[in-house]
Design a protein around this motif. Structure first.
Motif, mmCIF file in Angstrom:
data_model
loop_
_atom_site.group_PDB
_atom_site.id
_atom_site.type_symbol
_atom_site.label_atom_id
_atom_site.label_comp_id
_atom_site.label_asym_id
_atom_site.label_seq_id
_atom_site.Cartn_x
_atom_site.Cartn_y
_atom_site.Cartn_z
ATOM 1 N N GLY A 124 32.880 -32.775 -35.087
ATOM 2 C CA GLY A 124 33.973 -32.131 -34.325
ATOM 3 C C GLY A 124 33.166 -31.480 -33.029
ATOM 4 O O GLY A 124 31.520 -31.813 -32.760
ATOM 5 N N TYR A 125 33.552 -30.837 -31.758
ATOM 6 C CA TYR A 125 33.667 -30.679 -30.603
ATOM 7 C C TYR A 125 34.401 -29.422 -30.211
ATOM 8 O O TYR A 125 35.096 -28.958 -31.164
ATOM 9 C CB TYR A 125 33.510 -30.968 -30.161
ATOM 10 N N VAL A 126 33.476 -28.111 -29.615
ATOM 11 C CA VAL A 126 34.366 -26.798 -29.687
ATOM 12 C C VAL A 126 33.593 -26.658 -28.145
ATOM 13 O O VAL A 126 32.468 -27.282 -27.723
ATOM 14 C CB VAL A 126 33.619 -25.682 -30.559
ATOM 15 N N LEU B 69 30.886 -27.449 -23.628
ATOM 16 C CA LEU B 69 32.029 -28.334 -24.663
ATOM 17 C C LEU B 69 29.885 -28.754 -25.023
ATOM 18 O O LEU B 69 29.357 -29.470 -25.360
ATOM 19 C CB LEU B 69 31.926 -29.824 -24.384
ATOM 20 N N ALA B 70 30.740 -28.409 -25.874
ATOM 21 C CA ALA B 70 29.371 -28.345 -27.886
ATOM 22 C C ALA B 70 29.520 -29.074 -28.616
ATOM 23 O O ALA B 70 30.602 -29.319 -29.413
ATOM 24 C CB ALA B 70 28.496 -26.956 -27.986
ATOM 25 N N ASP B 71 28.141 -29.955 -29.771
ATOM 26 C CA ASP B 71 28.879 -30.393 -31.190
ATOM 27 C C ASP B 71 28.612 -29.092 -31.769
ATOM 28 O O ASP B 71 28.537 -28.528 -31.120
ATOM 29 C CB ASP B 71 28.393 -31.973 -31.341
ATOM 30 N N LEU B 72 28.820 -29.604 -33.294
ATOM 31 C CA LEU B 72 28.819 -28.304 -34.326
ATOM 32 C C LEU B 72 27.137 -27.933 -34.844
ATOM 33 O O LEU B 72 27.388 -27.081 -35.437
ATOM 34 C CB LEU B 72 29.246 -29.191 -35.936
ATOM 35 N N SER B 73 26.542 -28.375 -33.882
ATOM 36 C CA SER B 73 24.391 -28.295 -34.334
ATOM 37 C C SER B 73 24.685 -26.862 -32.820
ATOM 38 O O SER B 73 23.464 -26.867 -33.028
ATOM 39 C CB SER B 73 24.164 -29.479 -34.462
ATOM 40 N N PHE C 10 41.941 -24.398 -17.128
ATOM 41 C CA PHE C 10 40.342 -25.079 -16.715
ATOM 42 C C PHE C 10 40.298 -25.876 -18.634
ATOM 43 O O PHE C 10 39.334 -26.409 -17.551
ATOM 44 C CB PHE C 10 39.561 -23.271 -16.966
ATOM 45 N N ILE C 11 40.845 -24.881 -19.377
ATOM 46 C CA ILE C 11 40.368 -25.786 -20.835
ATOM 47 C C ILE C 11 41.255 -27.797 -20.626
ATOM 48 O O ILE C 11 39.891 -28.691 -21.468
ATOM 49 C CB ILE C 11 40.908 -25.049 -21.776
ATOM 50 N N GLU C 12 42.192 -27.654 -20.584
ATOM 51 C CA GLU C 12 42.475 -28.795 -20.100
ATOM 52 C C GLU C 12 41.491 -29.872 -19.216
ATOM 53 O O GLU C 12 41.810 -30.848 -19.931
ATOM 54 C CB GLU C 12 43.884 -28.931 -20.244
ATOM 55 N N THR C 13 41.408 -29.179 -18.165
ATOM 56 C CA THR C 13 40.568 -30.531 -17.130
ATOM 57 C C THR C 13 39.189 -30.153 -17.515
ATOM 58 O O THR C 13 38.994 -31.715 -17.453
ATOM 59 C CB THR C 13 41.063 -29.571 -15.535
ATOM 60 N N PHE C 14 39.049 -29.163 -18.436
ATOM 61 C CA PHE C 14 36.934 -29.677 -18.703
ATOM 62 C C PHE C 14 37.488 -30.590 -20.508
ATOM 63 O O PHE C 14 36.287 -31.461 -20.271
ATOM 64 C CB PHE C 14 37.235 -28.380 -19.054
ATOM 65 N N ILE C 15 38.256 -30.538 -20.732
ATOM 66 C CA ILE C 15 38.474 -31.724 -22.192
ATOM 67 C C ILE C 15 38.422 -32.633 -21.712
ATOM 68 O O ILE C 15 38.067 -33.322 -22.327
ATOM 69 C CB ILE C 15 39.278 -31.148 -23.410
ATOM 70 N N SER C 16 39.515 -33.255 -20.575
ATOM 71 C CA SER C 16 39.877 -34.581 -19.896
ATOM 72 C C SER C 16 38.796 -34.690 -18.647
ATOM 73 O O SER C 16 38.535 -36.262 -19.142
ATOM 74 C CB SER C 16 41.303 -34.488 -19.659
ATOM 75 N N GLU C 17 37.522 -34.507 -18.750
ATOM 76 C CA GLU C 17 36.693 -34.768 -17.319
ATOM 77 C C GLU C 17 35.785 -34.690 -18.759
ATOM 78 O O GLU C 17 34.568 -35.806 -18.256
ATOM 79 C CB GLU C 17 36.524 -33.916 -16.870
ATOM 80 N N SER C 18 35.677 -34.592 -19.732
ATOM 81 C CA SER C 18 34.490 -35.213 -20.807
ATOM 82 C C SER C 18 34.431 -36.521 -21.505
ATOM 83 O O SER C 18 35.590 -36.891 -21.173
ATOM 84 C CB SER C 18 34.072 -34.292 -21.902
ATOM 85 N N ASP D 97 36.506 -37.608 -27.339
ATOM 86 C CA ASP D 97 37.869 -37.248 -28.303
ATOM 87 C C ASP D 97 38.437 -36.224 -28.232
ATOM 88 O O ASP D 97 37.782 -34.975 -28.515
ATOM 89 C CB ASP D 97 38.102 -38.449 -29.632
ATOM 90 N N ALA D 98 40.267 -35.327 -27.555
ATOM 91 C CA ALA D 98 40.484 -34.911 -27.254
ATOM 92 C C ALA D 98 40.138 -34.157 -28.185
ATOM 93 O O ALA D 98 40.691 -32.773 -29.147
ATOM 94 C CB ALA D 98 41.339 -34.413 -26.804
#
Length: 265
Positions: free
Chosen positions: A74-76, A90-94, A119-127, A130-131
């Motif tokens: 997953g991601y954080v 946006l980073a993986d769990l490592s 900001f968070i919603e736009t950032f995740i959607s642009e990456s 998978d949300a």
């Protein structure tokens, strides 16, 4: 139960900190019995938090099976609300950075929670991730922050400093203000339906140093971050973050500099 959570955390942390390990080694390091370790590892594997891999550095015989942390599980999202910008990664769990975003803002402007959510919603959607695989949010911001993730704000319509030459810095007649408590963590958690950690920015930097930096082997430390405005620092005392009453420890933004005293009427 408490013991089960403690065992789970001990095994998980060992696997996460090592590139590749096995159940026998985990049992030796943790002091837990092999059956206990085996049960926890199997449970972590069912959740896809760990995965099996054969060790390849064995010269002869069968390669033993090891377990390793599945950082791609997953991601954080990690946010910094600074005085001049909003910055997110946006980073993986490592901790590997997958994407980042920076938005400039008017100096000292307070970013509302609605703007933060956008900001968070736009950032995740642009990456490209998978949300549904984003499991947590970490948010560092300046100001008085308590352990509940509540930010204490002061609002006033009057100038906060009166000096001979109109300089800011020496507060002579503090303006009347209204203090408002903003439930930052609860608001974001309710909106995104995920775990949210909110921390004062200096304390967040200090926690990073405790986990990965120069403070990892110390119980007492003072961290002074380089930031755009104000004076703030993080305090580590006897191995714990010292916050003071309602998170006010380390927030010395209204210290009067010696050079400003001459400007006082």
């Amino acid at each position: 139960c408490r013991n089960r959570r403690r065992n789970f955390a001990a095994v998980f942390n060992i696997i996460r900190d090592k590139s590749l390990t096995n159940k026998s080694e985990i049992s030796r390091i943790s002091g837990l019995t092999y059956p206990t370790v085996s049960s926890v590892v199997d449970e972590l594997a069912e959740c896809d938090l760990v995965k099996s891999r054969q060790k390849q550095n064995i010269a002869h015989g069968r390669h033993p099976k090891g377990v390793e942390f599945n950082a791609d599980f997953g991601y954080v999202v990690c946010l910094e609300n600074a005085f001049t910008h909003m910055y997110g990664i946006l980073a993986d769990l490592s901790g590997k950075i997958i994407a980042e975003k920076r938005v400039l803002k008017e100096r000292k402007a307070f970013v509302s929670l609605d703007s933060t959510k956008a900001f968070i919603e736009t950032f995740i959607s642009e990456s490209d991730v998978d949300a549904d695989r984003v499991y947590g949010i970490g948010f560092g911001m300046p100001g008085r922050m308590n352990e509940k993730g509540e930010l204490f704000l002061r609002y006033s319509n009057e100038p906060t400093a009166r000096t001979r030459h109109g300089q800011v810095g020496a507060v002579i007649h503090p303006a009347p203000y209204q203090e408002v408590v903003e439930p930052v963590r609860q608001t974001l958690s309710d909106h995104f339906k995920m775990v949210v950690a909110v921390e004062n920015d200096a304390n967040a930097c200090l926690i990073g140093e405790i986990q990965f930096g120069v403070t990892s082997n110390h119980d007492n430390a003072l961290y002074i971050p380089k930031r755009g405005d104000g004076v703030g620092y993080g305090l580590l005392i006897n191995g714990a973050i010292y916050r003071g009453r309602n998170g006010f420890a380390g927030e010395d933004t209204e210290i009067i500099p010696a050079t400003s005293l001459a400007a006082i009427d």
